[in-house]
Design an enzyme around this catalytic site. Structure first.
Site, PDB file in Angstrom:
ATOM      1  N   ASP A 282       0.859  -1.377  -0.514  1.00  0.00           N
ATOM      2  CA  ASP A 282      -0.075   0.324  -0.029  1.00  0.00           C
ATOM      3  C   ASP A 282       1.043   1.255  -0.355  1.00  0.00           C
ATOM      4  O   ASP A 282       2.408   0.925   0.209  1.00  0.00           O
ATOM      5  CB  ASP A 282      -0.672   0.077   1.123  1.00  0.00           C
ATOM      6  CG  ASP A 282      -2.177   0.538   0.990  1.00  0.00           C
ATOM      7  OD1 ASP A 282      -2.183   2.254   0.086  1.00  0.00           O
ATOM      8  OD2 ASP A 282      -3.179   0.505   1.765  1.00  0.00           O
TER       9      ASP A 282
HETATM   10  C1  BGC Z   1      -5.160   3.528   0.190  1.00  0.00           C
HETATM   11  C2  BGC Z   1      -5.051   2.285  -0.944  1.00  0.00           C
HETATM   12  C3  BGC Z   1      -4.800   3.071  -2.516  1.00  0.00           C
HETATM   13  C4  BGC Z   1      -3.667   3.747  -2.184  1.00  0.00           C
HETATM   14  C5  BGC Z   1      -3.166   4.628  -3.600  1.00  0.00           C
HETATM   15  C6  BGC Z   1      -3.560   4.112   0.129  1.00  0.00           C
HETATM   16  O1  BGC Z   1      -3.760   4.817   0.672  1.00  0.00           O
HETATM   17  O2  BGC Z   1      -4.998   2.873   1.480  1.00  0.00           O
HETATM   18  O3  BGC Z   1      -6.424   1.989  -1.214  1.00  0.00           O
HETATM   19  O4  BGC Z   1      -4.991   2.162  -3.431  1.00  0.00           O
HETATM   20  O5  BGC Z   1      -3.575   4.820  -1.060  1.00  0.00           O
HETATM   21  O6  BGC Z   1      -4.089   5.704  -3.504  1.00  0.00           O
END
Ligand code: BGC
Ligand code: BGC
Length: 863
Positions: A282
């Site tokens: 993530d």
């Molecule tokens: C979120 C993800 C997301 C990623 C990219 C993260 O903070 O938890 O779900 O895909 O950011 O935006």
């Protein structure tokens, strides 16, 4: 000792699982990281991946594994490219419900609405429609669907991005979504892996922003049984469906970070479930160089240590790690093979184009590398309309996910009313525009999508007020709308004259980086927002035909008014997306007979759910601890059943404009092969291509360096100087897992052997059939639901296992046939490290909600 690597380029150290205090949960190590072997239907893609990776240099492989940095390219994440072999930078883009940060795209209903349809076909079609749009924008990897959070806490901020707190319902729809996306030629990402159940404390920096001085992100305590039977279950379904990517989560699991947890990545995901694709972090969930590599992470996103830090745990540092021998070549080769195998598996090679939009501006022209205003000044937004006729599907899912909770001769409406009152802010538009708040971070006007990265821009948003007014005008009626929730007097006045009052209320939530009205991602409570209860009561006290429509991210408390005699109808419409108004009008006016079932329980109070969120730092300055083992598998309806809590509306409940009868339950035992735990060993790890001398990986002569951009090349053949790691060369045995670099053949796990685990888990042991009859006089949908009691003293009363959405004409009968697999009847045996069908009697129940189960039968004992 607990080390904290955030912000430091800790290449040579592993910060994982060092909580030695006896009182904190501990995540046992599992090394080495399993290498892909192309099992099952990955064989062809794997071979092509091996072929191309064999031609890559170390720097080229590393380039695939590491993002180029936050806002350095057009998508929310982009990998480096391998131009020499025709591999463009891969574009990774949110979200689970449509393309984030774009235009001329559709805004689909949220995952929670898909769950409410209980319809596999709609889940697949939505996935496929999204995949088509992503592909057309030049996106290679969709950052969705989500099954984490699963929904342990009813107030968890991101539950709506996923499906349902029931793992079987989620698993089926999660898998269908994956298939739909990938059949359209885009890699799906099953996220957030795993036990990522709340927003509070999910990331240390975010928590610090809210004023909490904690050294690390939240740790979820999860025992092995709960892990397998609850949180891992839907991910097993996604792996079985062939998902190409998995996103490891921000939180720790048993005090080891999700993206360097060798137990959850190496053992559960890769060794046990046989996952052949790649694990991406993530965004900023990557906390160590060697640690994450050896623990099974395959791609670092967005590539930099923190947004725009210009440093990376990987990139050049991964190159250094291989050159100095802390990371074996086979591990980096495996990362690259996994990424390329996913690419070929979905046929991305035939569709791949550069992204034709920019996440960071809606202007047509801009800089190629916007974060640093560098590179070409070019047409970054090509305004490509990718929507096709997806609006029809969106409208249909919106209507078919609307749960009819109460109906006392109120619905469907005809167009004969003289006056329809449309009441509540949730009926109308956001005065700032449908996309007026970034990432939908406000609750103004009708709620058709919640907030965070799990969003898309609306191409338009049909409000309930608009659509219902159009209906009423066709009957030459009148519409009094009051959308000011604090003007109860006006609401009462309109309600008093109306023959029907349609009251719209909502409750919102989202991702932790945005706080709306004091809701820091997670909800502060389960009550309606913006004076909603008083709006309902003002209407109901003045109109004896008050129909309430709820747009919400999950359950809300309705105890104050649901049984008010003037509340003649209640509908839950979830987060329906761009066609919201048309979808609800289809149901209200009877063009669609509601057939949705609540994908969660409606309790009287927040307390009736158990499983509280952790909202205070409960471990001093250390990582806050969320003990998910406390509730264990008893979340949502299983908790209500266990503690004899009577819900207002139970899981699986939903009415129709017709009625159904269930009869004639038949069970037939099937021949299935014996379940033999897997034994033996894997092959040894392979390497593809060779690693040259460090001098071969220096920045190429004349290579123009974009500031902050993450490259795979090293500055100098002095590896220590190149790494930028203050702890370079520090090889404390405690932090370098001994077996982490061992590429020899490894023992196979007993529960492993196929995609999603041992193939015997998916053998059918029983066939079950039941007759469903439409006993009313209009056609409609019914969802027969099969629950199992696994017996045993510590098991839920019942657990959902099978379901199907059926369409029946008036008086039609249909026999619904389904099967039960070994997995459906087994429990995870912690000692055997396998699924075992216990000797306790198994009883099956069939009906149309978790508490309306008229038919039952016990099964003969099987193994
Ligand atoms: C979120 C993800 C997301 C990623 C990219 C993260 O903070 O938890 O779900 O895909 O950011 O935006
Ligand atoms: C980004 C999101 C990301 C979040 C991480 C935000 O600034 O827009 O994509 O999920 O940061 O905390």
């Amino acid at each position: 000792m607990k080390l904290n690597w955030i912000g430091a380029v800790a290449l040579t150290a592993v910060s994982a699982a060092s909580a030695k205090q006896d009182d904190l949960a501990y995540s046992p190590p599992f090394y080495p990281s399993p290498w892909a072997d192309g099992q099952g239907d990955w064989a062809g893609a794997y071979q092509r991946a091996v072929d191309i990776v064999s031609q890559m240099t170390l720097a080229e492989k590393v380039n695939l594994t590491t993002g180029t940095g936050w806002m350095l390219d057009k998508c929310v994440g982009q990998t480096g490219s391998v131009p020499r072999l025709g591999i463009l930078s891969l574009c990774l883009q949110d979200s689970p419900l449509g393309i984030r940060f774009a235009d001329y795209n559709s805004a689909f209903p949220a995952g929670i609405n898909v769950a409410a349809t209980w319809d596999k076909t709609l889940a697949y079609l939505r996935g496929q429609a999204m995949g088509e749009e992503f592909s057309d924008k030049g996106i290679d990897i969709q950052l969705g669907p989500a099954a984490g959070p699963l929904g342990a806490h009813p107030d968890g901020g991101r539950n709506w991005e996923g499906f349902s707190p029931d793992p079987a319902l989620t698993g089926v729809l999660f898998a269908e979504t994956v298939k739909g996306i990938q059949d359209a030629g885009v890699i799906a990402t099953a996220k957030h892996y795993i036990a990522n159940e709340q927003e509070h404390f999910r990331q240390r920096p975010e928590a610090q922003g809210y004023g909490f001085n904690v050294s690390d992100s939240l740790s979820s305590t999860v025992d092995d049984k709960t892990m397998h039977e609850l949180y891992l279950w839907p991910f097993a379904d996604a792996v079985r469906a062939g998902v190409g990517a998995i996103m490891c989560s921000y939180n720790q699991i048993n005090n080891s970070y999700g993206c360097e947890n060798s137990e959850t990545l190496n053992k559960l995901l890769k060794a046990e479930l046989g996952f052949q694709g790649f694990v991406m972090s993530d965004w900023s969930a990557h906390h160590s160089g060697v640690g994450a590599a050896l623990a099974g992470m395959d791609m670092s996103m967005p590539g930099d240590v923190s947004f725009n830090s210009a440093t990376s745990f990987w990139g050049a540092n991964l190159t250094v790690g291989v050159l100095n021998g802390t990371i074996p070549q086979w591990r980096v080769d495996d990362m690259a093979v996994r990424i390329m195998a996913a690419y070929y598996k979905v046929g991305r090679d035939t569709k791949h184009t550069p992204p034709n939009f920019s996440s960071w501006t809606r202007d047509e022209y801009g800089f190629e590398h916007i974060a640093v205003s560098a590179g070409a000044y070019e047409r970054v937004n090509q305004l490509v309309d990718v929507q096709r006729d997806h609006a029809d599907l969106i409208r249909r899912i919106g209507a078919e996910s609307t749960v009819l909770l109460k109906n006392e001769d109120a619905l469907p409406l005809d167009r004969k009313e003289k006056l329809v009152a449309i009441l509540g802010e949730d009926a109308g538009s956001n005065a700032w525009g449908a996309n007026g708040c970034d990432d939908r971070g406000c609750d103004n006007g009708t709620l058709a999508m919640a907030w965070g990265s799990g969003t898309a821009n609306f191409p338009y948003l049909v409000t309930p007020e608009q659509a219902i007014q159009n209906e009423v005008l066709q009957g030459r009626g009148n519409v009094f709308a009051v959308t000011d929730n604090w003007n109860l007097k006006k609401i009462a006045t309109a309600a008093k004259q109306a023959s029907v009052s349609l009251v719209f209320v909502n409750a919102d939530s989202g991702e932790g980086y945005i706080s709306v009205d004091g809701n820091e991602g997670d909800r502060k409570n389960l009550t309606l927002w913006k004076n909603g209860d008083n709006v309902v009561k003002a209407a109901a006290n003045n109109c004896n035909n008050t129909v309430v429509i709820i747009h919400s991210v999950g359950p809300v408390l309705i105890k104050e008014w649901y049984d008010h005699p003037n509340v003649t109808g209640i509908l839950w419409a979830g987060l329906p997306g761009q066609e919201s108004g048309n979808s609800i009008a289809d149901v209200l006016y009877g063009r669609v007979n509601p057939g949705a079932k609540s994908p969660f329980t409606w309790g009287e109070t927040r307390e009736s759910y158990g499983s509280p969120l952790v909202t205070e730092a409960n471990n001093g300055n250390g990582a806050p601890q969320s003990d998910l083992s406390q509730a264990g598998v008893f979340i949502d309806y299983r908790h209500f059943d266990k503690y004899n809590e009577t819900p207002i509306y139970e899981f699986g409940y939903g009415l129709s404009y017709t009625t159904f009868k269930f009869s004639d339950l038949q069970v037939q035992q099937l021949d299935a092969p014996e379940y033999i735990p897997t034994t033996g060993k894997t092959e040894a790890a392979k390497t593809f291509g060779k690693v040259e001398d460090a001098s071969q990986y220096l920045y190429p002569e004349g290579q123009q360096r974009v500031q902050q951009f993450i490259y795979p090349w090293i500055n100098s053949t002095d590896l220590k100087a190149s790494s930028g790691d203050p702890l370079y060369g520090w090889k404390d045995e405690q932090y370098i897992p001994k077996s982490g670099t061992d590429g020899s053949a490894q023992p196979r796990l007993p529960a492993s052997g196929g995609a999603g685990g041992h193939s015997g888990l998916y053998d059918d042991l029983f066939q079950v059939s039941v007759t469903v009859e439409n006993t009313g006089d209009v056609a409609g949908y019914e969802v027969p639901q099969l629950y199992v009691s696994l017996g045993g003293p510590n098991e839920p009363k019942v657990v959902l296992r099978k379901f199907e959405r059926l369409y029946l004409e008036a008086s039609q009968q249909q026999v619904w046939t389904t099967t039960l697999t070994r997995r459906d009847l087994a429990n995870w045996d912690v000692a055997a490290q396998n699924w075992v069908i216990t000797s306790h009697t198994k009883t099956i129940y069939v009906g149309n909600s978790s508490r309306k189960l008229p038919l039952q039968a016990s099964l003969p004992h099987v193994q």
